[in-house]
Motif scaffolding. Structure first.
Motif, PDB file in Angstrom:
ATOM      1  N   ILE A  75       0.854  -1.182   0.000  1.00  0.00           N
ATOM      2  CA  ILE A  75       0.000   0.000   0.000  1.00  0.00           C
ATOM      3  C   ILE A  75       0.887   1.227   0.000  1.00  0.00           C
ATOM      4  O   ILE A  75       1.839   1.336   0.789  1.00  0.00           O
ATOM      5  N   ASP A  76       0.597   2.211  -0.871  1.00  0.00           N
ATOM      6  CA  ASP A  76       1.341   3.454  -0.991  1.00  0.00           C
ATOM      7  C   ASP A  76       0.475   4.589  -0.478  1.00  0.00           C
ATOM      8  O   ASP A  76      -0.560   4.913  -1.062  1.00  0.00           O
ATOM      9  N   LEU A  77       0.901   5.231   0.652  1.00  0.00           N
ATOM     10  CA  LEU A  77       0.125   6.326   1.234  1.00  0.00           C
ATOM     11  C   LEU A  77       0.321   7.640   0.473  1.00  0.00           C
ATOM     12  O   LEU A  77      -0.346   8.635   0.774  1.00  0.00           O
ATOM     13  N   GLY A  78       1.218   7.671  -0.454  1.00  0.00           N
ATOM     14  CA  GLY A  78       1.422   8.871  -1.267  1.00  0.00           C
ATOM     15  C   GLY A  78       2.399   9.870  -0.676  1.00  0.00           C
ATOM     16  O   GLY A  78       2.972  10.696  -1.393  1.00  0.00           O
ATOM     17  N   GLU A  79       2.631   9.844   0.609  1.00  0.00           N
ATOM     18  CA  GLU A  79       3.590  10.699   1.296  1.00  0.00           C
ATOM     19  C   GLU A  79       3.902  10.086   2.645  1.00  0.00           C
ATOM     20  O   GLU A  79       3.217   9.161   3.104  1.00  0.00           O
ATOM     21  N   ILE A  80       4.887  10.593   3.291  1.00  0.00           N
ATOM     22  CA  ILE A  80       5.267  10.065   4.605  1.00  0.00           C
ATOM     23  C   ILE A  80       4.303  10.641   5.639  1.00  0.00           C
ATOM     24  O   ILE A  80       4.186  11.871   5.780  1.00  0.00           O
ATOM     25  N   LEU A  81       3.630   9.746   6.355  1.00  0.00           N
ATOM     26  CA  LEU A  81       2.636  10.150   7.354  1.00  0.00           C
ATOM     27  C   LEU A  81       2.913   9.441   8.662  1.00  0.00           C
ATOM     28  O   LEU A  81       3.600   8.413   8.709  1.00  0.00           O
ATOM     29  N   SER A  82       2.366   9.996   9.746  1.00  0.00           N
ATOM     30  CA  SER A  82       2.540   9.427  11.081  1.00  0.00           C
ATOM     31  C   SER A  82       1.493   8.335  11.294  1.00  0.00           C
ATOM     32  O   SER A  82       0.283   8.594  11.252  1.00  0.00           O
ATOM     33  N   ILE A  83       1.949   7.097  11.523  1.00  0.00           N
ATOM     34  CA  ILE A  83       1.061   5.925  11.687  1.00  0.00           C
ATOM     35  C   ILE A  83       0.968   5.572  13.162  1.00  0.00           C
ATOM     36  O   ILE A  83       1.988   5.593  13.869  1.00  0.00           O
ATOM     37  N   HIS A  84      -0.226   5.220  13.600  1.00  0.00           N
ATOM     38  CA  HIS A  84      -0.442   4.781  14.980  1.00  0.00           C
ATOM     39  C   HIS A  84      -0.582   3.269  15.063  1.00  0.00           C
ATOM     40  O   HIS A  84       0.098   2.600  15.835  1.00  0.00           O
ATOM     41  N   HIS A  85      -1.506   2.689  14.263  1.00  0.00           N
ATOM     42  CA  HIS A  85      -1.687   1.248  14.254  1.00  0.00           C
ATOM     43  C   HIS A  85      -2.292   0.834  12.920  1.00  0.00           C
ATOM     44  O   HIS A  85      -2.748   1.677  12.140  1.00  0.00           O
ATOM     45  N   ILE A  86      -2.299  -0.457  12.661  1.00  0.00           N
ATOM     46  CA  ILE A  86      -2.858  -1.022  11.426  1.00  0.00           C
ATOM     47  C   ILE A  86      -3.807  -2.150  11.802  1.00  0.00           C
ATOM     48  O   ILE A  86      -3.458  -3.033  12.603  1.00  0.00           O
ATOM     49  N   THR A  87      -5.017  -2.091  11.232  1.00  0.00           N
ATOM     50  CA  THR A  87      -6.017  -3.144  11.460  1.00  0.00           C
ATOM     51  C   THR A  87      -6.240  -3.892  10.151  1.00  0.00           C
ATOM     52  O   THR A  87      -6.462  -3.270   9.098  1.00  0.00           O
ATOM     53  N   THR A  88      -6.088  -5.214  10.189  1.00  0.00           N
ATOM     54  CA  THR A  88      -6.283  -6.055   9.003  1.00  0.00           C
ATOM     55  C   THR A  88      -7.447  -7.006   9.229  1.00  0.00           C
ATOM     56  O   THR A  88      -7.693  -7.474  10.360  1.00  0.00           O
ATOM     57  N   TYR A  89      -8.122  -7.313   8.108  1.00  0.00           N
ATOM     58  CA  TYR A  89      -9.324  -8.174   8.166  1.00  0.00           C
ATOM     59  C   TYR A  89      -9.102  -9.348   7.220  1.00  0.00           C
ATOM     60  O   TYR A  89      -8.786  -9.139   6.035  1.00  0.00           O
ATOM     61  N   PHE A  90      -9.209 -10.567   7.769  1.00  0.00           N
ATOM     62  CA  PHE A  90      -9.060 -11.793   6.988  1.00  0.00           C
ATOM     63  C   PHE A  90     -10.347 -12.586   7.017  1.00  0.00           C
ATOM     64  O   PHE A  90     -11.189 -12.444   7.931  1.00  0.00           O
ATOM     65  N   GLU A  91     -10.499 -13.529   6.050  1.00  0.00           N
ATOM     66  CA  GLU A  91     -11.654 -14.441   5.969  1.00  0.00           C
ATOM     67  C   GLU A  91     -11.115 -15.831   5.685  1.00  0.00           C
ATOM     68  O   GLU A  91     -10.076 -15.996   5.032  1.00  0.00           O
ATOM     69  N   ASN A  92     -11.821 -16.808   6.228  1.00  0.00           N
ATOM     70  CA  ASN A  92     -11.471 -18.214   6.028  1.00  0.00           C
ATOM     71  C   ASN A  92     -10.097 -18.536   6.608  1.00  0.00           C
ATOM     72  O   ASN A  92      -9.242 -19.174   5.983  1.00  0.00           O
ATOM     73  N   VAL A  93      -9.852 -18.061   7.816  1.00  0.00           N
ATOM     74  CA  VAL A  93      -8.582 -18.328   8.499  1.00  0.00           C
ATOM     75  C   VAL A  93      -8.548 -19.772   8.956  1.00  0.00           C
ATOM     76  O   VAL A  93      -9.489 -20.258   9.607  1.00  0.00           O
ATOM     77  N   GLY A  94      -7.485 -20.510   8.627  1.00  0.00           N
ATOM     78  CA  GLY A  94      -7.352 -21.903   8.984  1.00  0.00           C
ATOM     79  C   GLY A  94      -6.767 -22.077  10.378  1.00  0.00           C
ATOM     80  O   GLY A  94      -6.746 -21.161  11.214  1.00  0.00           O
ATOM     81  N   ASN A  95      -6.179 -23.288  10.551  1.00  0.00           N
ATOM     82  CA  ASN A  95      -5.667 -23.617  11.889  1.00  0.00           C
ATOM     83  C   ASN A  95      -4.240 -23.090  12.124  1.00  0.00           C
ATOM     84  O   ASN A  95      -3.804 -23.001  13.257  1.00  0.00           O
ATOM     85  N   PHE A  96      -3.501 -22.810  11.058  1.00  0.00           N
ATOM     86  CA  PHE A  96      -2.122 -22.378  11.284  1.00  0.00           C
ATOM     87  C   PHE A  96      -1.730 -21.326  10.243  1.00  0.00           C
ATOM     88  O   PHE A  96      -2.099 -21.424   9.077  1.00  0.00           O
ATOM     89  N   GLY A  97      -0.986 -20.308  10.724  1.00  0.00           N
ATOM     90  CA  GLY A  97      -0.455 -19.297   9.833  1.00  0.00           C
ATOM     91  C   GLY A  97      -0.059 -18.039  10.606  1.00  0.00           C
ATOM     92  O   GLY A  97      -0.352 -17.900  11.799  1.00  0.00           O
ATOM     93  N   PHE A  98       0.632 -17.159   9.934  1.00  0.00           N
ATOM     94  CA  PHE A  98       0.989 -15.885  10.557  1.00  0.00           C
ATOM     95  C   PHE A  98       1.104 -14.839   9.461  1.00  0.00           C
ATOM     96  O   PHE A  98       1.180 -15.154   8.263  1.00  0.00           O
ATOM     97  N   PHE A  99       1.077 -13.563   9.884  1.00  0.00           N
ATOM     98  CA  PHE A  99       1.330 -12.488   8.935  1.00  0.00           C
ATOM     99  C   PHE A  99       2.185 -11.426   9.638  1.00  0.00           C
ATOM    100  O   PHE A  99       2.246 -11.362  10.870  1.00  0.00           O
ATOM    101  N   GLY A 100       2.846 -10.612   8.819  1.00  0.00           N
ATOM    102  CA  GLY A 100       3.672  -9.541   9.346  1.00  0.00           C
ATOM    103  C   GLY A 100       3.459  -8.244   8.575  1.00  0.00           C
ATOM    104  O   GLY A 100       2.926  -8.252   7.469  1.00  0.00           O
ATOM    105  N   ILE A 101       3.878  -7.141   9.204  1.00  0.00           N
ATOM    106  CA  ILE A 101       3.711  -5.822   8.579  1.00  0.00           C
ATOM    107  C   ILE A 101       5.057  -5.094   8.641  1.00  0.00           C
ATOM    108  O   ILE A 101       5.708  -5.036   9.684  1.00  0.00           O
TER     109      ILE A 101
END
Length: 562
Positions: free
Chosen positions: A70-96
């Protein structure tokens, strides 16, 4: 413009205060991409459209890719990121990950493990960034439905509703989105709020740099580190961090080193030459040329005899304006060779000099025979000749001077003398000029000067030169030399009244013996005679050395009559 706002609520039990802080969804409708296995970038705008499953949102299957960008277009101050997934199985991970310059480098906000049945994940990510990358690893295929990036849409803001400006001196105007502490300070200010200038001899970014050796308590400019009052002696540069070089020293490196040995750098503070001076220079800084008639390494060489006691060249000892009289050579340390004298030995001794004084040219060692004077420039005179004019001329014709060198009489001798030097009396019945005339044949012996037969004539002859025969009726031997020409005894020839000069005996017919002369030979020849005339006492056989005159009575004057 539609903007999604996320509300964070918490209750502070200890204070009984309820806060509501709102941040904007910075990702809403921004550019989003994914790269499938064919490496062709694909649009992923469905994950930033603000629509979740519960409001007709769409999802992307993870079957064909593992990273979302994702490109925010300029440098901005970030506080947190919320992600939404569907059909999550029994094992896995993600990173940001977030970054400012590309998708593939930057900061990691963290890894999250996926749980079966859990669709919404909150990830703190307190960074300033332009690019956000979400990557994952699943055992099964899942779907990513939405990514919301919350922070301040206006740069340089923090706090509730992003309404508070970051502190003035924050680096790039950015601060912590919650606390307002600067993520870094501009040069010259201290973290965390960047409100205080660097101190204690520091400067630069977050005051991490150390001031150079500045004057005035070592304080430099808090931003760029320049020493506002200059450097302590021996250092230079804006930051006073460079030792003096290029043959400089002292305050501001404005002093110029002297002539240190082999062009060595002098002491950067006081300018002293640590290993001595080049030839020709002296003192601690080697900044003074040799003096006091010295030159060379350590000024240990002694100048020669430079003109008018002038200082020689301080390095090689040469005399720049020539030598004093009597000396020669580049350093004027060599005496004149024989036959020369004066300044630089360029003048020649007089031609009649045996050897002259190297300074004045005076013939100290005497002259060649026949010459005299300080410079042997004058011929001998006063009837002298030879070495040092000590020889005395003989009886040259008409008292003419003899030759000044060998004493010869150029125009012959006075009557009665002969020889090259006219110092020999006539001999062998000769007389006259150069003794070239002969006494009369009837003369017993004649006067060496006039040729007069003073001793008498042979028997049968008479006259001044015995040139006349005896008159008639006379014959035999003549009387002796009786006094006053008196007649001798008519029988025995005795002289009754004594003898004339030059003879003695009864008949006055015996010549005076050697050393005697006069009447009856009663007188002794002068003491300086070699032998005198028996009649007159004249020293006709010459004088002893150093005497001259008819009677050898004058010093330096003599006759030699033989």
């Amino acid at each position: 413009m539609y903007r999604a706002v996320y509300f964070i609520c918490w209750y502070c039990v200890s204070h009984g205060i309820f806060f509501v802080t709102s941040y904007e969804n910075l990702a809403l409708n921004k550019a989003a991409y994914y790269v499938p296995s064919d490496d062709l970038r694909k649009d992923a705008k469905v994950v930033v459209d603000g629509l979740k499953l519960y409001n007709d949102g769409q999802c992307l299957s993870s079957l064909r890719f593992r990273r979302l960008m994702i490109d925010l277009g300029e440098i901005l101050s970030i506080h947190h990121i919320t992600t939404y997934f569907e059909n999550v199985g029994n094992f896995g991970f993600f990173g940001i990950e977030v970054s400012n310059g590309s998708y593939n480098s930057g900061y990691e906000c963290g890894l999250r493990y996926l749980r079966s049945g859990h669709t919404e994940y909150y990830t703190p990510c307190n960074f300033h960034a332009r690019y956000v990358s979400i990557f994952w690893s699943f055992s099964d295929t899942i779907e990513i439905c939405e990514a919301e990036i919350y922070g301040c849409h206006t740069p340089g803001r923090y706090g509730e509703n992003c309404s508070i400006p970051c502190p003035q001196n924050c680096q790039e105007g950015r601060c912590d989105i919650v606390e307002g502490t600067c993520l870094g300070c501009i040069y010259g200010y201290e973290w965390p709020r960047c409100g205080k200038e660097c101190g204690n001899g520091t400067f630069g970014r977050e005051c991490r740099e150390i001031c150079g050796k500045c004057m005035g308590n070592n304080t430099c400019h808090h931003i760029n580190g320049t020493c506002m009052e200059g450097c302590i002696p021996g250092l230079s540069g804006i930051l006073c961090d460079q030792e003096c070089g290029n043959n400089t020293f002292g305050q501001g490196c404005t002093g110029v080193c002297g002539h240190c040995s082999e062009n060595e750098q002098c002491h950067r503070i006081n300018g002293s030459c640590l290993n001595g001076c080049d030839p020709g220079f002296r003192r601690l800084k080697c900044d003074q040329e040799c003096g006091n008639n010295t030159f060379g390494k350590g000024c240990t060489g002694v100048c020669g005899h430079c003109s008018e006691n002038e200082q020689c060249h301080h390095i090689n000892g040469s005399c720049l304006n020539g030598c004093d009289p009597g000396f020669r050579g580049l350093k004027c340390d060599q005496g004149c060779i024989s036959g020369s004298f004066g300044k630089n030995c360029t003048e020649m001794c007089g031609s009649n000099c045996l050897s002259c004084n190297a300074v004045s040219g005076v013939c100290d060692f005497g002259c060649n025979p026949g010459w005299e004077g300080d410079f042997c420039e004058k011929e001998c005179d006063n009837s002298t000749f030879g070495q040092n004019c000590t020889g005395v001329c003989g009886n040259c014709l008409e008292k003419e001077p003899c030759h000044h060198i060998n004493g010869s009489c150029l125009n012959g001798c006075d009557p009665g003398f002969n020889g090259l030097m006219c110092d020999q009396g006539c001999m062998d019945r000769s007389f006259g000029k150069n003794c070239i005339e002969r006494c009369g044949s009837n003369c017993i012996s004649c006067n060496a000067i006039t040729g007069v037969c003073e001793i008498g004539c042979s028997p049968g002859w008479e006259g001044t030169f015995c040139e006349q025969k005896c008159p008639e009726k006379t014959y035999g031997e003549s009387c002796g030399n009786c006094t006053n020409k008196e007649q001798c005894h008519h029988v025995n020839g005795n002289c009754p009244f004594g003898c004339d000069t030059g003879v003695y005996g009864i008949k006055c017919d015996q010549e005076c013996s050697h050393g005697r002369y006069g009447i009856n030979c009663g007188q002794t020849c002068p003491s300086n005679c070699k032998g005198c005339n028996r009649f007159s006492g004249v020293c006709e056989f010459g004088c002893q050395s150093g005497w001259r005159g008819t009677l050898c009575e004058d010093i330096g004057m003599y006759h030699n009559l033989n």
